[in-house]
Enzyme design. Structure first.
Site, PDB file in Angstrom:
ATOM      1  N   SER A 175     -10.001  -3.687   1.078  1.00 11.32           N
ATOM      2  CA  SER A 175     -11.235  -3.107   1.615  1.00 11.32           C
ATOM      3  C   SER A 175     -12.460  -3.887   1.145  1.00 11.32           C
ATOM      4  O   SER A 175     -12.432  -4.606   0.141  1.00 11.32           O
ATOM      5  CB  SER A 175     -11.363  -1.643   1.177  1.00 11.32           C
ATOM      6  OG  SER A 175     -11.615  -1.571  -0.220  1.00 11.32           O
TER       7      SER A 175
ATOM      8  N   SER B 297       0.820  -1.213   0.000  1.00 12.77           N
ATOM      9  CA  SER B 297       0.000   0.000   0.000  1.00 12.77           C
ATOM     10  C   SER B 297       0.855   1.265   0.000  1.00 12.77           C
ATOM     11  O   SER B 297       1.920   1.324   0.616  1.00 12.77           O
ATOM     12  CB  SER B 297      -0.926   0.015   1.219  1.00 12.77           C
ATOM     13  OG  SER B 297      -1.869  -1.019   1.153  1.00 12.77           O
TER      14      SER B 297
ATOM     15  N   GLU C 114      -2.602 -15.286   1.523  1.00 19.19           N
ATOM     16  CA  GLU C 114      -2.986 -14.590   2.754  1.00 19.19           C
ATOM     17  C   GLU C 114      -4.222 -15.202   3.395  1.00 19.19           C
ATOM     18  O   GLU C 114      -4.438 -15.066   4.594  1.00 19.19           O
ATOM     19  CB  GLU C 114      -3.237 -13.111   2.432  1.00 19.19           C
ATOM     20  CG  GLU C 114      -3.383 -12.217   3.641  1.00 19.19           C
ATOM     21  CD  GLU C 114      -3.418 -10.746   3.260  1.00 19.19           C
ATOM     22  OE1 GLU C 114      -3.121  -9.902   4.125  1.00 19.19           O
ATOM     23  OE2 GLU C 114      -3.741 -10.433   2.097  1.00 19.19           O
TER      24      GLU C 114
END
Length: 374
Positions: free
Chosen positions: A357, A125, A240
């Protein structure tokens, strides 16, 4: 003896003496707790063969089945063992190297991860490239036998503890979006790397800003081909959502049980609205477990976004429910600071943002799973 039984017995024996005080330490919003003790615990796990269970035996793992991996993570959570500090290296970077890394990279980086001796963080990010990861602007250029990196990453979990960072950066001049990106392995103690903690709502700092000002890493520390970083980075994200999510759900169960217990003691459970929300939370957690098992058996894929969307939204609602059950008492911190349920409420606000998100997860589900137009 099954692996589950072995793990249960070993954890019971090991979480005594030197590590008796490690129980329950760490976790979201509490990564500052017992860092040195948890680092020692990480090395203890590695020494006794309880890290990297899924890795091939050739690289120090056990080639454990999915069922055995789930069993270990569940027993680890039930034992209230400390939150892992090596999970980014073990669960993200390690599997990525096994898939895309050179033999030299595997020999250099996998053993220290397995032994709990080197910690990793994830450099994805940026201020203008969070959920829209393809907008990465951090750049790297090859000078002789060295990559020179310039740019900024943000929301970098545990960067202040990490020895290394896998960094997604733009290595082709003039490239845009998914093209021209590369996946570099960068030492965090190198000149030109600066880490600045970000203070969270909980008052703690496990997220960080990371600045690269001419930081250098060896030319060989690129995973995959130059310009192929997007494919490698997406593979990392696929790992992940692994078996550790089942252990995470044991922690969720513990939090829900605490909320239910408090509701019973204070009389909040007599409120029909709160009682309905408590029952709904219990049922949804059962659905979460069954859905996670189904998706793990199917293997990595865009469907994993369903699991991330589900658990993050559920956990945020649990935080809100915890505050409702506490009533006015939940609005005031005690003499010792925030209580567990207050911390749950505050930190869970971030659940629907980090690691992708909710808005992005819905897009992925729509486009890649359901085949809907962009």
């Amino acid at each position: 003896m099954s692996l589950r039984e072995q793990a249960r017995a070993w954890l019971e024996e090991s979480l005594r003496g030197e590590f008796a005080g490690a129980r329950g330490l760490g976790g979201p919003g509490r990564e500052h707790e017992g860092q040195e003790l948890r680092l020692a615990w990480e090395r203890h796990l590695g020494k006794h063969g309880w890290t990297c269970l899924a890795w091939p035996e050739r690289y120090g793992g056990r080639a454990a089945s999915l069922e055995d991996q789930v069993a270990f993570h569940e027993e680890y959570a039930r034992a209230d063992a400390p939150a892992r500090v090596g999970h980014i290296g073990e669960g993200l970077l390690g599997p990525t190297l096994l898939e895309f890394g050179t033999e030299e990279q595997k020999e250099r980086f996998l053993p220290p991860i397995r032994r709990g001796e080197e910690l990793w963080c994830q450099g994805y990010s940026e201020p203008e490239a969070g959920s829209d990861l393809a907008n990465v602007r951090t750049r790297a250029r090859l000078e002789g036998d060295t990559w020179v990196i310039t740019g900024q990453k943000v929301w970098t979990s545990l960067a202040h503890l990490a020895d290394w960072c896998f960094v997604l950066c733009r290595t082709e001049e003039g490239s845009t979006r998914h093209r021209g990106l590369s996946y570099l392995l960068v030492p965090m103690r190198a000149p030109g790397v600066e880490v600045r903690p970000i203070v969270q709502l909980t008052g703690t700092s496990e997220f960080n800003e990371v600045f690269f000002d001419g930081a250098r890493t060896a030319a060989g520390n690129i995973v995959g081909a130059p310009g192929d970083g997007w494919r490698v980075a997406m593979a990392t994200l696929g790992h992940e959502r692994g078996a550790s999510t089942l252990g995470q759900q044991i922690g969720f169960r513990r939090e829900l049980d605490a909320v239910i217990d408090l509701a019973g003691r204070t009389g909040a459970a007599e409120d029909p609205v709160l009682r309905d929300l408590l029952v709904r939370s219990w049922l949804e957690l059962e659905v979460m477990r069954r859905n996670a098992l189904r998706m793990l058996r199917a293997g990595p894929g865009p469907e994993a976004s369903i699991a991330k969307l589900y658990w993050s939204e559920w956990h945020r609602r649990l935080g809100e429910l915890a505050q409702a059950v506490q009533g006015r008492a939940g609005l005031v911190a005690g003499d010792g600071g925030l209580g567990p349920l207050q911390r749950l409420y505050l930190f869970s606000r971030a659940d629907t943002i980090y690691a992708g998100s909710s808005e992005i997860q819905r897009n992925i589900i729509a486009e890649r799973t359901l085949g809907l137009p962009r």
